[in-house]
Design a protein around this motif. Sequence first.
Motif, PDB file in Angstrom:
ATOM      1  N   LEU A  98       0.830  -1.201   0.000  1.00 46.29           N
ATOM      2  CA  LEU A  98       0.000   0.000   0.000  1.00 46.29           C
ATOM      3  C   LEU A  98       0.865   1.251   0.000  1.00 46.29           C
ATOM      4  CD1 LEU A  98      -2.743  -0.958   2.640  1.00 46.29           C
ATOM      5  CD2 LEU A  98      -3.029  -0.834   0.159  1.00 46.29           C
ATOM      6  N   THR A  99       1.945   1.221   0.768  1.00 44.11           N
ATOM      7  CA  THR A  99       2.846   2.369   0.861  1.00 44.11           C
ATOM      8  C   THR A  99       3.487   2.688  -0.483  1.00 44.11           C
ATOM      9  OG1 THR A  99       3.321   1.860   3.181  1.00 44.11           O
ATOM     10  CG2 THR A  99       4.895   3.256   2.025  1.00 44.11           C
ATOM     11  N   GLN A 100       3.888   1.658  -1.191  1.00 46.58           N
ATOM     12  CA  GLN A 100       4.624   1.852  -2.436  1.00 46.58           C
ATOM     13  C   GLN A 100       3.721   2.130  -3.632  1.00 46.58           C
ATOM     14  OE1 GLN A 100       6.906  -1.771  -2.688  1.00 46.58           O
ATOM     15  NE2 GLN A 100       7.987  -1.349  -0.773  1.00 46.58           N
ATOM     16  N   ASN A 101       2.483   1.650  -3.585  1.00 49.84           N
ATOM     17  CA  ASN A 101       1.653   1.675  -4.797  1.00 49.84           C
ATOM     18  C   ASN A 101       0.389   2.521  -4.715  1.00 49.84           C
ATOM     19  OD1 ASN A 101       3.378  -0.270  -6.075  1.00 49.84           O
ATOM     20  ND2 ASN A 101       2.407  -1.860  -4.829  1.00 49.84           N
ATOM     21  N   ARG A 102       0.063   3.064  -3.539  1.00 48.17           N
ATOM     22  CA  ARG A 102      -1.198   3.789  -3.403  1.00 48.17           C
ATOM     23  C   ARG A 102      -0.969   5.175  -2.814  1.00 48.17           C
ATOM     24  NH1 ARG A 102      -5.559  -0.037  -2.908  1.00 48.17           N
ATOM     25  NH2 ARG A 102      -6.949   1.753  -2.599  1.00 48.17           N
ATOM     26  N   THR A 103      -1.341   6.218  -3.545  1.00 47.54           N
ATOM     27  CA  THR A 103      -1.286   7.568  -2.994  1.00 47.54           C
ATOM     28  C   THR A 103      -2.606   7.956  -2.339  1.00 47.54           C
ATOM     29  OG1 THR A 103      -1.964   8.507  -5.126  1.00 47.54           O
ATOM     30  CG2 THR A 103       0.407   8.316  -4.703  1.00 47.54           C
ATOM     31  N   ASP A 104      -3.655   7.176  -2.584  1.00 44.83           N
ATOM     32  CA  ASP A 104      -4.969   7.460  -2.002  1.00 44.83           C
ATOM     33  C   ASP A 104      -5.120   6.852  -0.612  1.00 44.83           C
ATOM     34  OD1 ASP A 104      -4.878   4.889  -3.077  1.00 44.83           O
ATOM     35  OD2 ASP A 104      -7.040   4.821  -3.444  1.00 44.83           O
ATOM     36  N   VAL A 105      -4.062   6.222  -0.119  1.00 47.67           N
ATOM     37  CA  VAL A 105      -4.078   5.574   1.191  1.00 47.67           C
ATOM     38  C   VAL A 105      -2.887   6.085   1.993  1.00 47.67           C
ATOM     39  CG1 VAL A 105      -3.843   3.369   2.402  1.00 47.67           C
ATOM     40  CG2 VAL A 105      -5.232   3.505   0.336  1.00 47.67           C
ATOM     41  N   LEU A 106      -3.106   6.343   3.284  1.00 47.61           N
ATOM     42  CA  LEU A 106      -2.025   6.705   4.189  1.00 47.61           C
ATOM     43  C   LEU A 106      -1.820   5.546   5.161  1.00 47.61           C
ATOM     44  CD1 LEU A 106       0.012   8.615   5.530  1.00 47.61           C
ATOM     45  CD2 LEU A 106      -1.898   9.678   6.756  1.00 47.61           C
ATOM     46  N   PRO A 107      -0.850   4.649   4.881  1.00 49.61           N
ATOM     47  CA  PRO A 107      -0.619   3.493   5.747  1.00 49.61           C
ATOM     48  C   PRO A 107       0.292   3.883   6.918  1.00 49.61           C
ATOM     49  CG  PRO A 107       0.081   3.119   3.451  1.00 49.61           C
ATOM     50  CD  PRO A 107      -0.042   4.582   3.665  1.00 49.61           C
ATOM     51  N   LEU A 108      -0.027   3.397   8.115  1.00 53.36           N
ATOM     52  CA  LEU A 108       0.774   3.660   9.305  1.00 53.36           C
ATOM     53  C   LEU A 108       0.888   2.375  10.118  1.00 53.36           C
ATOM     54  CD1 LEU A 108      -0.871   7.034  10.385  1.00 53.36           C
ATOM     55  CD2 LEU A 108       1.381   6.766   9.324  1.00 53.36           C
ATOM     56  N   ALA A 109       2.113   2.003  10.467  1.00 54.41           N
ATOM     57  CA  ALA A 109       2.347   0.776  11.233  1.00 54.41           C
ATOM     58  C   ALA A 109       2.608   1.123  12.695  1.00 54.41           C
ATOM     59  CB  ALA A 109       3.515  -0.004  10.647  1.00 54.41           C
ATOM     60  N   PHE A 110       1.708   0.704  13.575  1.00 53.31           N
ATOM     61  CA  PHE A 110       1.855   0.897  15.012  1.00 53.31           C
ATOM     62  C   PHE A 110       2.377  -0.407  15.627  1.00 53.31           C
ATOM     63  CE2 PHE A 110      -1.071   4.268  13.925  1.00 53.31           C
ATOM     64  CZ  PHE A 110      -0.822   5.282  14.851  1.00 53.31           C
ATOM     65  N   HIS A 111       3.592  -0.376  16.138  1.00 53.08           N
ATOM     66  CA  HIS A 111       4.195  -1.576  16.724  1.00 53.08           C
ATOM     67  C   HIS A 111       3.867  -1.618  18.216  1.00 53.08           C
ATOM     68  CE1 HIS A 111       7.201  -2.852  13.441  1.00 53.08           C
ATOM     69  NE2 HIS A 111       6.356  -1.985  12.902  1.00 53.08           N
ATOM     70  N   VAL A 112       3.160  -2.664  18.629  1.00 53.53           N
ATOM     71  CA  VAL A 112       2.683  -2.788  20.003  1.00 53.53           C
ATOM     72  C   VAL A 112       3.758  -3.404  20.897  1.00 53.53           C
ATOM     73  CG1 VAL A 112       0.281  -2.945  19.249  1.00 53.53           C
ATOM     74  CG2 VAL A 112       1.628  -5.043  19.549  1.00 53.53           C
ATOM     75  N   THR A 113       3.527  -3.326  22.211  1.00 50.37           N
ATOM     76  CA  THR A 113       4.536  -3.769  23.180  1.00 50.37           C
ATOM     77  C   THR A 113       4.276  -5.144  23.782  1.00 50.37           C
ATOM     78  OG1 THR A 113       3.320  -2.662  24.970  1.00 50.37           O
ATOM     79  CG2 THR A 113       5.026  -1.386  23.845  1.00 50.37           C
ATOM     80  N   TYR A 114       3.061  -5.696  23.638  1.00 53.01           N
ATOM     81  CA  TYR A 114       2.727  -6.882  24.422  1.00 53.01           C
ATOM     82  C   TYR A 114       3.360  -8.176  23.918  1.00 53.01           C
ATOM     83  CZ  TYR A 114      -1.216  -6.758  21.034  1.00 53.01           C
ATOM     84  OH  TYR A 114      -1.991  -6.656  19.899  1.00 53.01           O
ATOM     85  N   TRP A 115       4.145  -8.109  22.843  1.00 54.22           N
ATOM     86  CA  TRP A 115       4.934  -9.262  22.415  1.00 54.22           C
ATOM     87  C   TRP A 115       6.374  -9.194  22.947  1.00 54.22           C
ATOM     88  CZ3 TRP A 115       3.766 -13.650  19.652  1.00 54.22           C
ATOM     89  CH2 TRP A 115       2.489 -13.712  19.070  1.00 54.22           C
ATOM     90  N   ASN A 116       6.732  -8.106  23.589  1.00 56.79           N
ATOM     91  CA  ASN A 116       8.144  -7.879  23.916  1.00 56.79           C
ATOM     92  C   ASN A 116       8.735  -8.837  24.937  1.00 56.79           C
ATOM     93  OD1 ASN A 116       8.274  -5.798  22.090  1.00 56.79           O
ATOM     94  ND2 ASN A 116       8.250  -4.155  23.611  1.00 56.79           N
ATOM     95  N   ASN A 117       7.896  -9.491  25.735  1.00 56.04           N
ATOM     96  CA  ASN A 117       8.401 -10.429  26.749  1.00 56.04           C
ATOM     97  C   ASN A 117       8.351 -11.874  26.287  1.00 56.04           C
ATOM     98  OD1 ASN A 117       8.874  -8.332  28.619  1.00 56.04           O
ATOM     99  ND2 ASN A 117       6.715  -8.374  29.257  1.00 56.04           N
TER     100      ASN A 117
END
Length: 230
Positions: free
Chosen positions: A48-67
């Motif tokens: 989506l990031t590379q091919n779509r200008t009509d979309v604003l993709p954002l990746a939120f990395h969560v913390t609950y896998w960290n342990n």
Amino acid sequence: MMPRLLASLTLLVTLPVAAATSRPVVVELFTSQGCSSCPPADAYLSDLTQNRTDVLPLAFHVTYWNNLGWKDPFSLDLATQRQATYAQRFGDGSYTPEMVVDGATGLVGSDRSSAEIAIKNAKDAGLTAAPVSAVRKGNVITVSVGAGSGNARVVLVGYDPQHVTTVGRGENGGRTLKESNIVRSYQLIGQWSGKSVVFNPQVPIGEKGAVLLEAPDGHIVGAARVTDES
């Protein structure tokens, strides 16, 4: 005179519609480098990031896998909190990978067909409270929100376009992950209540930036990428 008047009236009627449909659809992915089910969703967000200008993709990395074997270097408490807010609204709990489209629809992040339907529905709805623009000059961003109806939080997001990480342990141990539009910061810069307003925040943490208008019910009702002053 009458044809000219009719043409002017037509222009006045059609301009708000064009403005309302021009903003990008915001696609949030809640993900973690410690989750073996997440790479396919990360790959979709990259597409989506590379091919779509009509979309604003954002990746939120969560913390609950960290342990669970690997601490994601891009995980943020704010990402975990933001997803928990969506979980309360949607009633489906927090899980990865989860994709949220325009703050309105939650789905499994690797389900491309369902995501495309949700993106199309958001585009067709054209839910936009006001036009938004954001221009960076030096260390300051000029955020302009136009007139409209309703009220919303004005949020500035900082993100990095891409990172490549070799994961040492955990479910993805030994894999090299390429991830896009990783959120590094998220801050409230003001409130909008229907009148035109300008904010001048400092450039956020992150190589790129975006501005979101969030309605009280959590729906995204405006969005713009930060551009550099020409």
